[in-house]
Design a protein around this motif. Structure first.
Motif, PDB file in Angstrom:
ATOM      1  N   ILE A  39      -5.200   6.598   4.694  1.00 50.00           N
ATOM      2  CA  ILE A  39      -5.968   7.374   3.955  1.00 50.00           C
ATOM      3  C   ILE A  39      -5.395   8.470   3.410  1.00 50.00           C
ATOM      4  O   ILE A  39      -5.873   9.366   2.565  1.00 50.00           O
ATOM      5  CB  ILE A  39      -7.090   7.813   5.071  1.00 50.00           C
ATOM      6  CG1 ILE A  39      -8.204   6.314   5.217  1.00 50.00           C
ATOM      7  CG2 ILE A  39      -8.098   8.577   4.365  1.00 50.00           C
ATOM      8  CD1 ILE A  39      -8.840   6.637   6.316  1.00 50.00           C
TER       9      ILE A  39
ATOM     10  N   LEU B 226     -10.590   6.058  12.622  1.00 47.75           N
ATOM     11  CA  LEU B 226      -9.473   5.186  12.125  1.00 47.75           C
ATOM     12  C   LEU B 226      -9.232   4.325  12.899  1.00 47.75           C
ATOM     13  O   LEU B 226      -8.829   2.999  12.520  1.00 47.75           O
ATOM     14  CB  LEU B 226      -8.308   6.391  12.059  1.00 47.75           C
ATOM     15  CG  LEU B 226      -7.293   6.259  10.930  1.00 47.75           C
ATOM     16  CD1 LEU B 226      -7.819   5.955   9.545  1.00 47.75           C
ATOM     17  CD2 LEU B 226      -6.118   7.328  11.153  1.00 47.75           C
TER      18      LEU B 226
ATOM     19  N   GLU C 172      -2.292   7.990  11.562  1.00 48.43           N
ATOM     20  CA  GLU C 172      -2.111   6.271  11.069  1.00 48.43           C
ATOM     21  C   GLU C 172      -0.794   5.658  11.876  1.00 48.43           C
ATOM     22  O   GLU C 172      -0.795   4.674  11.995  1.00 48.43           O
ATOM     23  CB  GLU C 172      -1.789   6.480   9.800  1.00 48.43           C
ATOM     24  CG  GLU C 172      -3.258   6.472   8.954  1.00 48.43           C
ATOM     25  CD  GLU C 172      -3.153   6.854   7.692  1.00 48.43           C
ATOM     26  OE1 GLU C 172      -2.116   7.044   7.275  1.00 48.43           O
ATOM     27  OE2 GLU C 172      -4.235   6.436   6.915  1.00 48.43           O
TER      28      GLU C 172
ATOM     29  N   LEU D 229      -2.953  13.145   9.173  1.00 50.40           N
ATOM     30  CA  LEU D 229      -3.673  11.763   8.888  1.00 50.40           C
ATOM     31  C   LEU D 229      -2.535  10.973   9.120  1.00 50.40           C
ATOM     32  O   LEU D 229      -2.469   9.727   9.701  1.00 50.40           O
ATOM     33  CB  LEU D 229      -4.236  11.673   7.636  1.00 50.40           C
ATOM     34  CG  LEU D 229      -5.478  12.387   7.440  1.00 50.40           C
ATOM     35  CD1 LEU D 229      -5.978  12.281   5.867  1.00 50.40           C
ATOM     36  CD2 LEU D 229      -6.702  11.650   8.301  1.00 50.40           C
TER      37      LEU D 229
ATOM     38  N   ARG E 213      -3.066  15.927   5.081  1.00 52.02           N
ATOM     39  CA  ARG E 213      -2.491  14.735   4.974  1.00 52.02           C
ATOM     40  C   ARG E 213      -1.365  14.486   6.070  1.00 52.02           C
ATOM     41  O   ARG E 213      -1.205  13.326   6.391  1.00 52.02           O
ATOM     42  CB  ARG E 213      -1.727  14.830   3.629  1.00 52.02           C
ATOM     43  CG  ARG E 213      -1.241  13.655   3.042  1.00 52.02           C
ATOM     44  CD  ARG E 213      -0.944  13.510   1.798  1.00 52.02           C
ATOM     45  NE  ARG E 213       0.129  14.573   1.168  1.00 52.02           N
ATOM     46  CZ  ARG E 213      -0.109  15.667   0.475  1.00 52.02           C
ATOM     47  NH1 ARG E 213      -1.373  15.742  -0.055  1.00 52.02           N
ATOM     48  NH2 ARG E 213       0.661  16.415   0.244  1.00 52.02           N
TER      49      ARG E 213
ATOM     50  N   TRP F  27       0.762  -1.045  -0.089  1.00 49.68           N
ATOM     51  CA  TRP F  27      -0.153  -0.188  -0.151  1.00 49.68           C
ATOM     52  C   TRP F  27       0.965   1.247   0.023  1.00 49.68           C
ATOM     53  O   TRP F  27       0.578   2.320  -0.519  1.00 49.68           O
ATOM     54  CB  TRP F  27      -0.998   0.180   1.016  1.00 49.68           C
ATOM     55  CG  TRP F  27      -0.183  -0.009   2.734  1.00 49.68           C
ATOM     56  CD1 TRP F  27       0.001  -1.399   3.399  1.00 49.68           C
ATOM     57  CD2 TRP F  27       0.298   1.016   3.290  1.00 49.68           C
ATOM     58  NE1 TRP F  27       0.629  -0.926   4.280  1.00 49.68           N
ATOM     59  CE2 TRP F  27       1.017   0.349   4.621  1.00 49.68           C
ATOM     60  CE3 TRP F  27       0.810   2.385   3.076  1.00 49.68           C
ATOM     61  CZ2 TRP F  27       1.649   1.144   5.408  1.00 49.68           C
ATOM     62  CZ3 TRP F  27       1.117   3.233   4.103  1.00 49.68           C
ATOM     63  CH2 TRP F  27       1.831   2.545   5.245  1.00 49.68           C
TER      64      TRP F  27
ATOM     65  N   HIS G 114      -3.921  -2.281   7.154  1.00 52.19           N
ATOM     66  CA  HIS G 114      -4.644  -1.065   6.635  1.00 52.19           C
ATOM     67  C   HIS G 114      -3.606  -0.157   5.759  1.00 52.19           C
ATOM     68  O   HIS G 114      -2.916   0.384   6.180  1.00 52.19           O
ATOM     69  CB  HIS G 114      -5.663  -0.519   7.697  1.00 52.19           C
ATOM     70  CG  HIS G 114      -4.516   0.386   8.669  1.00 52.19           C
ATOM     71  ND1 HIS G 114      -3.707  -0.106   9.427  1.00 52.19           N
ATOM     72  CD2 HIS G 114      -4.553   1.822   8.844  1.00 52.19           C
ATOM     73  CE1 HIS G 114      -2.948   0.686  10.040  1.00 52.19           C
ATOM     74  NE2 HIS G 114      -3.712   1.935   9.781  1.00 52.19           N
TER      75      HIS G 114
ATOM     76  N   LEU H  78      -5.087   9.777  -0.316  1.00 53.50           N
ATOM     77  CA  LEU H  78      -6.165  10.173  -0.825  1.00 53.50           C
ATOM     78  C   LEU H  78      -6.650  11.926  -0.712  1.00 53.50           C
ATOM     79  O   LEU H  78      -7.409  12.180  -1.387  1.00 53.50           O
ATOM     80  CB  LEU H  78      -7.406   9.357  -0.515  1.00 53.50           C
ATOM     81  CG  LEU H  78      -7.248   7.749  -0.947  1.00 53.50           C
ATOM     82  CD1 LEU H  78      -8.331   7.222  -0.096  1.00 53.50           C
ATOM     83  CD2 LEU H  78      -6.725   7.406  -2.068  1.00 53.50           C
TER      84      LEU H  78
ATOM     85  N   ARG I 135     -11.541   1.474  12.603  1.00 53.34           N
ATOM     86  CA  ARG I 135     -11.226   0.686  11.263  1.00 53.34           C
ATOM     87  C   ARG I 135     -10.319  -0.332  11.446  1.00 53.34           C
ATOM     88  O   ARG I 135     -10.376  -1.358  10.910  1.00 53.34           O
ATOM     89  CB  ARG I 135     -11.291   1.607  10.371  1.00 53.34           C
ATOM     90  CG  ARG I 135     -10.636   1.148   8.778  1.00 53.34           C
ATOM     91  CD  ARG I 135     -10.575   2.282   7.865  1.00 53.34           C
ATOM     92  NE  ARG I 135     -10.367   1.910   6.452  1.00 53.34           N
ATOM     93  CZ  ARG I 135      -8.927   2.133   6.162  1.00 53.34           C
ATOM     94  NH1 ARG I 135      -8.042   2.643   6.866  1.00 53.34           N
ATOM     95  NH2 ARG I 135      -8.488   1.714   5.105  1.00 53.34           N
TER      96      ARG I 135
ATOM     97  N   MET J  16     -12.486  16.988   5.381  1.00 59.25           N
ATOM     98  CA  MET J  16     -12.660  15.631   5.761  1.00 59.25           C
ATOM     99  C   MET J  16     -14.294  15.596   6.117  1.00 59.25           C
ATOM    100  O   MET J  16     -14.777  14.570   6.158  1.00 59.25           O
ATOM    101  CB  MET J  16     -11.806  15.053   6.776  1.00 59.25           C
ATOM    102  CG  MET J  16     -10.451  15.148   6.592  1.00 59.25           C
ATOM    103  SD  MET J  16      -9.798  14.406   5.145  1.00 59.25           S
ATOM    104  CE  MET J  16     -10.452  12.721   5.598  1.00 59.25           C
TER     105      MET J  16
END
Length: 356
Positions: free
Chosen positions: A232, A291, A249, A245, A242, A155, A229, A235, A294, A280
């Motif tokens: 995100i 997050l 993460e 995020l 970004r 990823w 995972h 994107l 998830r 967002m």
């Protein structure tokens, strides 16, 4: 690092009548290491073959053989700075059951030279299965050897692959993908799972289990199992969001206070709140919690870990708090989610059918 001399029909240094002299290896593997290759991906794979090749931990290449080949005699540098000396030149490709290209750092320079690319194409024409591990998939794609094939990438490099090869089909939600005589693996721990699958196919389940037990690796994961995972952040266009995020993460088990994230971005907490709401559609704390939930759902679906362990791994202070938040988001409890999942054993059985 234990290196093997070029392939022969008997093990070097063994006397007549010995098991090593009489045995014809069932599995022959050739490695091509790129400039700045990932050492862990190579070592996880080669040690599986080493342990499966002999009884105990004696490293004799009886049932399996492996060698590192190169078009030049100089040592090959890994991304961590360790160097590996090739065992020999590029040998006849048809002498191998698999040719494995281990990639590593993506950079502007040439990862393998033209002679190696021509040799890989020769192997492909002869029908030898080619394996791209880590960014080895980029090497195969650049050589035109992945056209019309699914290509497994991490990823982390999904966007890089898509930008360089817009007409290819990258897969970033699996550990590895087998598409005919092309096998690609995202790297990391997935390299060990792929090596286990290859050993099991050629040498049997007991040989595959032996290697994993000695290396103290947990259960074998099938290629269809999800990678951890994906981010995100890739994107999102706004650079500040970004970066926020990415921080989230990277701190799932130990969540950062929103004020700390804002400070690292040189923003006030109020500015970050407004920015998140605009980009967002949520406040940063709400998005951060979603997050982590998830990630928890991913662990429930793909591991056999307890709900309490998963709660702590996803940054929740206790199981009761986690269960309440999980049910509020999904409409059912973590135990219900676990009951709905096919579980690791069912996924392993499905993967085994690929090699029967």
């Amino acid at each position: 690092m234990n290196q093997q001399r070029p392939l022969s029909r008997t093990s070097p240094g063994t006397g007549p009548g010995s098991p090593a002299a009489a045995a014809v290896p069932v599995l022959n593997v050739g490695f091509v290491l790129t400039d700045n290759f990932t050492l862990s991906a190579f070592s996880l794979m080669v040690d599986q073959f080493r342990l499966a090749a002999d009884d105990g931990d004696r490293s004799r290449p009886i049932r399996a053989r492996w060698q590192v080949m190169s078009s030049h005699p100089e040592p090959i540098r890994a991304s961590c700075g360790v160097t590996v000396s090739p065992s020999g030149p590029l040998a006849e490709p048809t002498g191998f059951d698999y040719i494995i290209v281990v990639g590593g750092l993506l950079h502007g320079g040439q990862h393998v030279d033209d002679e190696t690319v021509a040799w890989l194409k020769r192997g492909a024409r002869a029908g030898v299965p080619l394996v791209g591990v880590c960014t080895g998939s980029f090497v195969l794609a650049r050589a035109g050897l992945m056209t019309g094939r699914r290509c497994c990438v991490s990823w982390y490099h999904y966007q890089d692959f898509l930008e360089e090869f817009p007409h290819h089909t990258p897969v970033a939600d699996r550990l590895y993908v087998i598409d005919g005589d092309r096998i690609t693996c995202a790297g990391g721990g997935g390299a060990a799972d792929l090596a286990t699958a290859l050993v099991e196919k050629h040498l049997g389940r007991s040989a595959a289990q032996k290697g994993r037990h000695i290396l103290q690796l947990d259960r074998q994961r099938p290629g269809s199992e999800s990678q951890p995972h994906p981010p995100i952040a890739d994107l999102v266009a706004d650079d500040r969001v970004r970066r926020a995020l990415l921080m989230m993460e990277q701190h799932l088990a130990d969540p950062l206070p929103i004020a700390d994230i804002a400070r690292r971005l040189q923003l006030s907490t109020r500015q970050l709140e407004r920015l998140f709401q605009t980009v967002m559609g949520q406040r940063p704390a709400e998005f951060y919690r979603g997050l982590r939930l998830r990630y928890a759902r991913f662990l429930l679906d793909t591991t056999g870990r307890s709900v309490t362990d998963i709660a702590l791994e996803a940054g929740f202070s206790d199981c009761a708090h986690f269960s309440r938040q999980f049910k509020a988001q999904h409409g059912f409890t973590p135990s219900d989610a676990r009951a709905q999942s096919p579980g690791p054993m069912a996924r392993n059985l499905a993967a085994q059918r690929l090699f029967e």
